[in-house]
Enzyme design. Structure first.
Site, mmCIF file in Angstrom:
data_model
loop_
_atom_site.group_PDB
_atom_site.id
_atom_site.type_symbol
_atom_site.label_atom_id
_atom_site.label_comp_id
_atom_site.label_asym_id
_atom_site.label_seq_id
_atom_site.Cartn_x
_atom_site.Cartn_y
_atom_site.Cartn_z
ATOM 1 C CE LYS A 50 -6.826 -1.376 2.578
ATOM 2 N NZ LYS A 50 -5.614 -1.869 2.928
ATOM 3 C CG ASP B 85 -1.965 -1.060 1.124
ATOM 4 O OD1 ASP B 85 -1.719 -2.055 0.517
ATOM 5 O OD2 ASP B 85 -3.098 -0.961 1.768
ATOM 6 C CE LYS C 73 -5.386 1.555 2.145
ATOM 7 N NZ LYS C 73 -4.334 1.119 2.848
#
Lengths: 316, 287, 501
Positions: free
Chosen positions: A248, A147, A212
């Site tokens: 996400k 991430d 995300k």
């Protein structure tokens, strides 16, 4: 004159990008997502949704006080959120790079992935070389998923090429690992910017990589609104290019009801193909207990006290 | 040897031009002493149709003028009347009005124009609104002119009655086709000449002379007329309202016998409101 | 840098089959019926002079649930004598009580009514949905709360009437006769009654034949609120009852909401009567989307514009005018959007489109849709299952529509959208205004000055810019041209219930 405009840098690049992807009206977005909150999910549909949501959780601990022991217990929870065998394991555990090897010991070889935030999370304010080194180290330690945070400063300056080049470099550093690109929506402020940043990222990541919302470390995290803007960007990008990007939302989703509402948004915007953990994740921790708790409620018909569930933050 | 005076051929003012009826029909008009005065155009339904087209053509341009400009033009019209005050008074006394009454009527007509001229850039501030809706929207109501307005003027007072009905309609950007006093048409013929020299664009005010019984049915049913305002009796009123139903036309009538045209009550913001539409616009407040 | 431009490029190239979205049954929502008790009575009488009374003719008619065609209750059929009794009661109440009741006291009655409706909101929402077919989500979140909001708004005016008309004093007109439609039974009742009472008038109101129940339930609230008898009277029935309400000599004013056709009949019947009128009639609103619009929000607005309340909305955005550069993109997005609309049981909390209000209306919609197909427009309907019993119609898009098609000119009053395209601003304005209607219009663009230009040029009483189908008690609503005259809501609407002195 034309040349002047072309060279105007920041404002010109914003204008060009927004012209291409179109604007977003914030009030309209809020009204769209308000409709999701009126959906009423009952019985079998509710159970299905709760289990699906559990299977999508990136169970996360990102604290300075994290220890191998804390990570171990998180991994146990990830593999078996509840004693009920009908409750699936979560999608992944999400930890700092130093914890990757500890997590890998517990979940390696299972369906639960190890995800690691990297790239000088959460600010991203480190030299690119340092950030890439962090990514490589995490992957080398066994991270299945990385991430990263985008360079918000460069984005807000209109230095879009820089933003994209950095993401591309991280993609390369990831190798086989899946990448999740954190836009840090609270620092982008507007839906127009969120849509623009989504497209910038999607242009340079791979099918199956994620965009995300947030690090969870700023004032505002995932909301139905920014989730909607991002999944609409994913939809438009997919219909345009055929490349399916995953999504996400992270931070701020604390209750099962919220998680179900996010899934309703996915169902009604992206359709069935995104209702699985390879296309949609929740970056969260406390929501897991509430999801489990609601499953038990559906099964037993009795409302459940929080302290029945391990590591419930709200136990008292 | 006495010089033979040149008599003026009465013409009506339509589309910025002085015309006779397309039918070439006229009716003779006598002065109060019964002497032949002139032949007045006996306008027909086709003249009305032409006048409506002229009014429709002039409408958008007139409505787009600034309120300030419309106010100035109405004021200019008042100046034209004032300059020919004696002639206007003569046009009333010639047909039987007492001198003092005629003077009062003309003065009131000039003052009424001044009154409405002053409203031009104010009525919107009084009638419009910003509305506090319970959602993140900016919501405001403004007025707009309706379009082409049919005016049926009273027989008396021929000038003041006509101006009292026309001025509030045009001040907001409407254009008008007016049927003037049947019995006393001459002041309106003079008024046409003043309109022509007042900076008012051609077609904004169109004045028809002729017979009510011939023209009222066409006023009633012409669908391009968006409203009818008038001083009419019960029978005409019913006919006009019946016809208005066909195209959902707005109608506003006063009883000619119960109206004191000289009084301040014969003027007001309501008269302007009668030929306005309210338009409400919503827009989100977001980023 | 090559950013993809979804609204400019076409999808699916280089031999790949075009990517599509799957809106299937992977995750089916279970039925989620609203279970609150609507507390219906088997029989509803007239509400005259504060009491429920049987019609003098002794006749009743059935009201059914359009969702399943089952009878809900029988409703009194008011004849001329009943209407007369209602007017006499209203007149008496006006002379003896209401005109002598101070604005401050009238305000308190209206506030009380609003509160009592809020108390029973869910019950009323269920009744509204059962009698009319609209989704419970709308009756619960829109009709009932908006009805209460109208009473709240107008309550506050009742003791401030000296501020309504600058420079003039206002006074009530007397008794007003009101006839309302079946698409928003409670809300239309509120739009009519609240300003009338705030101004000091008394009311005789006829609900629509197919949707009388909530008005009569509302009468219970008026009783509970202690509103003096005769101030509000409800007479139920069909066209003949409505005509009697409009024509009664004691009516100082009539207000009608319904079709343009009936509006014209009423205007004719009242010609020369001296009665004041407010007419809220039909529409064929243009919803105009420019190429720089926020497209997803525009699509949402288009959907809200035409499918809200099954399209039974006089101001529905039934003509979509799309700027050519984005016409394909908007149509594609619309199709994806309406695939997830849920058509079915109006009482299900997840239903987006409920039942068509009546069999007659369903047949009218079918007839116009057939004409659209025959005239060569391209029809699209999503593949959704419809209940077997009851009156339902799929959300319908017609593309390739031209201005001469019936579906582009006539009010369908159903979930049917006609899509036309345009190239320039002037063309959009011309097409939008090329209709005898003028109730509402929508415009979608990111350019501020264009919004204000469009808002000025469009001949309609309500302009929704970058939104659609928004309503508020403070916001005046009403039409241009053959969409009627007079306004409802706001200070402007209130004034239509006053005489100036």
């Amino acid at each position: 004159m034309v040349c002047d405009l072309m060279n105007a840098g920041q404002s010109a690049s914003f204008r060009k990008l927004f012209d291409e992807i179109g604007p977003v009206d914030s009030v309209g977005v809020e009204e769209r997502v308000a409709k999701y909150t009126t959906r009423s999910i009952k019985k079998a549909a509710k159970l299905w949704g709760l289990k699906m949501a559990i299977s999508m959780v990136d169970l996360t601990t990102l604290e300075g006080k994290d220890t191998p022991g804390k990570v171990a217990s998180l991994c146990r929870k990830a593999l078996r959120p509840h004693e009920d065998p009908g409750v699936p394991p979560v999608a992944a555990v999400c930890v700092y790079p130093s914890m990757v090897r500890h997590a890998k010991k517990h979940v390696g070889g299972t369906s639960v992935k190890v995800a690691s935030v990297a790239t000088a999370f959460p600010s991203g304010q480190a030299p690119l070389k340092t950030r890439l080194g962090e990514v490589r180290a995490a992957v080398a330690d066994g991270a299945d998923e990385i991430d990263m945070v985008i360079n918000r400063g460069a984005f807000l300056e209109g230095e879009f090429a820089e933003v994209q080049d950095e993401i591309s470099a991280v993609v390369e550093a990831c190798g086989a690992a899946t990448l999740k690109v954190i836009l840090e929506v609270s620092e982008l402020e507007t839906y127009d910017n969120i849509r623009a940043a989504s497209f910038l990222a999607m242009e340079v990541i791979r099918e199956g990589d994620f965009i995300k919302t947030s690090t969870g470390k700023t004032s505002l995290n995932a909301t139905l609104g920014n989730n909607q803007v991002m999944i609409e960007a994913i939809r438009d990008f997919y219909l345009d290019t055929g490349t399916a990007i995953a999504m996400k939302p992270a931070g701020g989703i604390r209750t099962a009801k919220q998680a179900l509402t996010f899934l309703i948004a996915v169902k009604e915007t992206l359709g069935d193909a995104w209702l699985n953990k390879s296309r949609y994740r929740f970056g969260a921790s406390s929501v897991l207990n509430d999801l489990v708790r609601q499953i038990e409620k559906e099964k037993t018909g009795a409302y459940q006290a929080p302290y029945y569930f391990s590591e419930a933050a709200e136990s008292y | 040897m006495t010089r033979l005076p040149i008599t003026k051929t009465p013409k009506v003012y339509v589309g910025g031009a002085f015309i006779r009826s397309e039918s070439a029909r006229v009716f003779p008009l006598q002065d109060a002493a019964g002497n032949f005065f002139g032949n007045i155009p006996q306008c027909t339904r086709k003249d009305l149709r032409n006048a409506v087209e002229a009014a429709a053509k002039a409408g958008p341009g007139w409505a787009k003028r600034t309120a300030y400009n419309r106010g100035q033009i109405l004021y200019r019209l008042a100046e034209m009347l004032e300059a020919r005050r004696a002639e206007l008074i003569g046009s009333l006394t010639m047909f039987g009005a007492v001198q003092a009454d005629a003077a009062r009527g003309v003065d009131a007509a000039v003052d009424r124009l001044i009154y409405y001229a002053g409203w031009a850039d104010k009525y919107e501030q009084v009638l419009g609104s910003v509305n506090p809706v319970a959602a993140p929207y900016f919501n405001f109501t403004v007025t707009e002119p309706m379009g082409v307005i049919g005016v049926i003027a009273p027989d008396v007072p021929p000038l003041l009655g006509l101006i009292s009905l026309v001025a509030p309609a045009i001040v907001s950007g409407n254009t008008v086709v007016a049927l003037v006093s049947e019995k006393f048409p001459y002041p309106s013929i003079l008024l046409g000449e003043m309109l022509a020299t007042s900076d008012l664009p051609g077609g904004v005010v169109n004045l028809l002379t002729g017979f009510r019984k011939e023209l009222v049915p066409t006023f009633a049913t012409h669908t391009h007329l968006r409203a009818i305002v008038g001083a009419v009796g019960a029978a005409d009123r019913k006919a006009l309202e019946l016809g208005a139903a066909d195209s959902v036309k707005r109608t506003h009538f006063v009883d000619p016998d119960a109206t004191d045209w000289l009084a301040d009550t014969a003027q007001g913001l309501e008269a302007i409101r009668d030929t306005l539409e309210f338009k409400t616009t919503w827009h989100p407040v977001g980023a | 840098m090559a950013i993809s431009a979804p609204q400019k490029k076409t999808a699916g190239r280089r031999g790949r089959s075009a990517p599509g979205l799957i809106f299937g049954d992977l995750w089916q929502y279970d039925p989620a019926p609203e279970t609150a008790d609507p507390k219906l009575k088997p029989r509803y009488d007239l509400f005259i002079d504060g009491e429920f009374v049987a019609p003098r003719g002794g006749k009743y008619f059935d009201t059914i649930n359009p969702a399943n065609e089952q009878k809900l209750a029988k409703i009194a059929l008011a004849g001329a004598a009943d209407v007369d009794a209602a007017y006499r009661a209203a007149h008496r109440a006006y002379e003896k009580v209401w005109s002598r009741t101070s604005g401050r006291e009238r305000a308190k009655y209206l506030f009380r009514i609003a509160r009592l409706l809020q108390d029973r909101a869910r019950e009323f929402a269920v009744a509204e949905t059962m009698d009319g077919g609209k989704p419970i989500k709308e009756s619960r979140d829109f009709d009932v709360p908006m009805c209460a909001a109208h009473f709240f708004y107008h309550a506050g005016w009742a003791d401030k009437l000296e501020y309504v008309a600058a420079g003039r004093r206002v006074a009530p007109l007397g008794v007003v006769g009101q006839v309302i439609p079946w698409n928003f039974p409670l809300l239309m009742l509120a739009w009519k009654i609240a300003p009338a009472l705030a101004m000091g008038n008394c009311v005789v109101l006829k609900p629509a034949e197919t949707t009388s129940i909530t008005a009569l339930k509302f009468a219970e609230i008026l009783q509970d609120a202690g509103l003096p008898p005769g101030v509000v009277n409800f007479v139920t029935g069909a066209g003949a009852t409505g005509a009697a309400v409009m024509a009664h000599p004691l009516a100082a004013k009539v207000a009608f909401t319904g079709s343009t056709e009936v509006g014209k009949i009423i205007m004719r019947s009242l010609a020369g009567s001296g009665k004041k009128m407010t007419m809220e009639l039909g529409g064929k609103a243009a919803n105009i989307v420019f190429d720089d619009a926020p497209l997803d929000q525009a699509v949402e607005g288009i959907v809200n514009g035409i499918f809200f309340n099954q399209g039974h909305v006089c101001c529905a955005g039934s003509r979509l005018l799309v700027h050519e550069p984005v016409a394909d993109a908007v149509l594609a997005k619309l199709k994806n959007r309406i695939k997830v609309l849920r058509v079915g049981d109006p009482l299900d909390k997840n239903t987006d489109l409920g039942a068509i209000n009546s069999k007659d209306q369903l047949e009218k919609i079918r007839e116009l849709v057939d004409s659209g197909v025959k005239e060569g427009a391209e029809l699209y309907q999503p593949p959704c299952r419809l209940p077997e019993k009851g009156f339902y119609f799929r959300p319908t898009l017609f593309s390739d529509v031209t201005m001469s098609h019936r579906i582009a000119r006539e009010e369908i009053f159903g979930p049917v959208l006609s899509i036309l395209t345009f190239r320039t601003v002037d063309e959009a304005v011309e097409k939008a205004n090329n209709t005898a209607f003028g109730l509402s219009a929508g415009v979608w663009t990111d350019k501020g000055s264009r919004i204000l230009k469009m808002s000025t040029e469009l001949k309609a009483g309500v302009i929704w810019a970058n939104t659609f189908n928004k309503f508020d008690p403070a916001s005046p609503f009403g039409g241009y041209k053959e969409s009627g005259f007079g306004r409802e809501g706001g200070r402007q609407g209130l004034l239509d219930y006053a005489k100036l002195t």
